[in-house]
Design a protein around this motif. Structure first.
Motif, mmCIF file in Angstrom:
data_model
loop_
_atom_site.group_PDB
_atom_site.id
_atom_site.type_symbol
_atom_site.label_atom_id
_atom_site.label_comp_id
_atom_site.label_asym_id
_atom_site.label_seq_id
_atom_site.Cartn_x
_atom_site.Cartn_y
_atom_site.Cartn_z
ATOM 1 N N UNK A 1 -85.456 4.898 1.882
ATOM 2 C CA UNK A 1 -85.420 4.465 3.257
ATOM 3 C C UNK A 1 -85.860 3.004 3.317
ATOM 4 N N UNK A 2 -85.160 2.206 4.096
ATOM 5 C CA UNK A 2 -85.468 0.786 4.248
ATOM 6 C C UNK A 2 -85.946 0.536 5.667
ATOM 7 N N UNK A 3 -87.068 -0.156 5.772
ATOM 8 C CA UNK A 3 -87.633 -0.515 7.078
ATOM 9 C C UNK A 3 -87.457 -2.009 7.310
ATOM 10 N N UNK A 4 -87.170 -2.393 8.542
ATOM 11 C CA UNK A 4 -87.092 -3.791 8.943
ATOM 12 C C UNK A 4 -88.042 -4.005 10.119
ATOM 13 N N UNK A 5 -89.335 -4.261 9.829
ATOM 14 C CA UNK A 5 -90.305 -4.415 10.922
ATOM 15 C C UNK A 5 -90.027 -5.685 11.732
ATOM 16 N N UNK A 6 -90.292 -5.604 13.013
ATOM 17 C CA UNK A 6 -90.050 -6.724 13.904
ATOM 18 C C UNK A 6 -91.317 -7.550 14.108
ATOM 19 N N UNK A 7 -91.129 -8.832 14.213
ATOM 20 C CA UNK A 7 -92.184 -9.807 14.520
ATOM 21 C C UNK A 7 -93.435 -9.587 13.683
ATOM 22 N N UNK A 8 -94.576 -9.211 14.302
ATOM 23 C CA UNK A 8 -95.850 -9.145 13.573
ATOM 24 C C UNK A 8 -96.166 -7.747 13.036
ATOM 25 N N UNK A 9 -95.188 -6.890 12.956
ATOM 26 C CA UNK A 9 -95.402 -5.538 12.404
ATOM 27 C C UNK A 9 -95.317 -5.576 10.874
ATOM 28 N N UNK A 10 -96.082 -4.665 10.255
ATOM 29 C CA UNK A 10 -96.140 -4.544 8.800
ATOM 30 C C UNK A 10 -95.984 -3.067 8.451
ATOM 31 N N UNK A 42 -92.815 -8.231 8.964
ATOM 32 C CA UNK A 42 -91.979 -8.894 9.958
ATOM 33 C C UNK A 42 -92.000 -10.406 9.762
ATOM 34 N N UNK A 43 -91.282 -11.115 10.619
ATOM 35 C CA UNK A 43 -91.172 -12.565 10.456
ATOM 36 C C UNK A 43 -92.411 -13.312 10.929
ATOM 37 N N UNK A 49 -94.685 -20.656 23.052
ATOM 38 C CA UNK A 49 -93.704 -21.743 23.097
ATOM 39 C C UNK A 49 -92.379 -21.381 22.406
ATOM 40 N N UNK A 50 -92.268 -20.130 21.936
ATOM 41 C CA UNK A 50 -91.026 -19.666 21.310
ATOM 42 C C UNK A 50 -91.001 -19.812 19.801
ATOM 43 N N UNK A 51 -91.971 -20.489 19.228
ATOM 44 C CA UNK A 51 -92.045 -20.639 17.778
ATOM 45 C C UNK A 51 -92.600 -19.368 17.136
ATOM 46 N N UNK A 52 -92.385 -19.248 15.826
ATOM 47 C CA UNK A 52 -92.862 -18.100 15.061
ATOM 48 C C UNK A 52 -93.952 -18.569 14.108
ATOM 49 N N UNK A 53 -95.117 -17.910 14.139
ATOM 50 C CA UNK A 53 -96.195 -18.186 13.196
ATOM 51 C C UNK A 53 -96.116 -17.129 12.101
#
Length: 94
Positions: A1-10, A42-43, A49-53
């Motif tokens: 199974x492959x997971x693709x967590x979103x944003x700040x999820x691990x 996640x990313x 401000x819309x940026x990703x840390x």
């Protein structure tokens, strides 16, 4: 199974080992501390401000975290997966 967590999820896979990390004994109780391996991250955090840390934790890091009420769990083929946020991590183990 492959997971693709979103944003700040691990996505973390629980490691079922003795309750020691190196020479440190981790007691087990109602507020269990869990050792796990980071499977996917996640990313990063979406800032106002819309940026990703980017996240500090990386894939294949071993971590410890506290199992609490806001952590989602999923079990398949006797493997426990946890979906956590970076702020739930107590420490990265090197």
């Amino acid at each position: 199974m492959i997971f693709f967590p979103l944003y700040d999820k691990i996505v973390v896979k629980k490691i079922n080992l003795e309750n020691k990390i190196g020479k440190i004994y981790i007691p087990t109780n109602d507020n269990e501390i869990i050792k796990g391996e980071v499977i996917e991250v996640g990313i990063g955090y979406l800032l106002n401000d819309g940026n990703i840390k980017p996240l500090i934790v990386k894939k294949k890091d071993n971590i410890i975290f506290k199992d609490n009420y806001n952590i989602e769990k999923y079990k398949i083929n006797n493997i426990e997966y946890y979906f956590i946020k970076e702020k739930d991590i107590i420490s990265i183990i090197k």
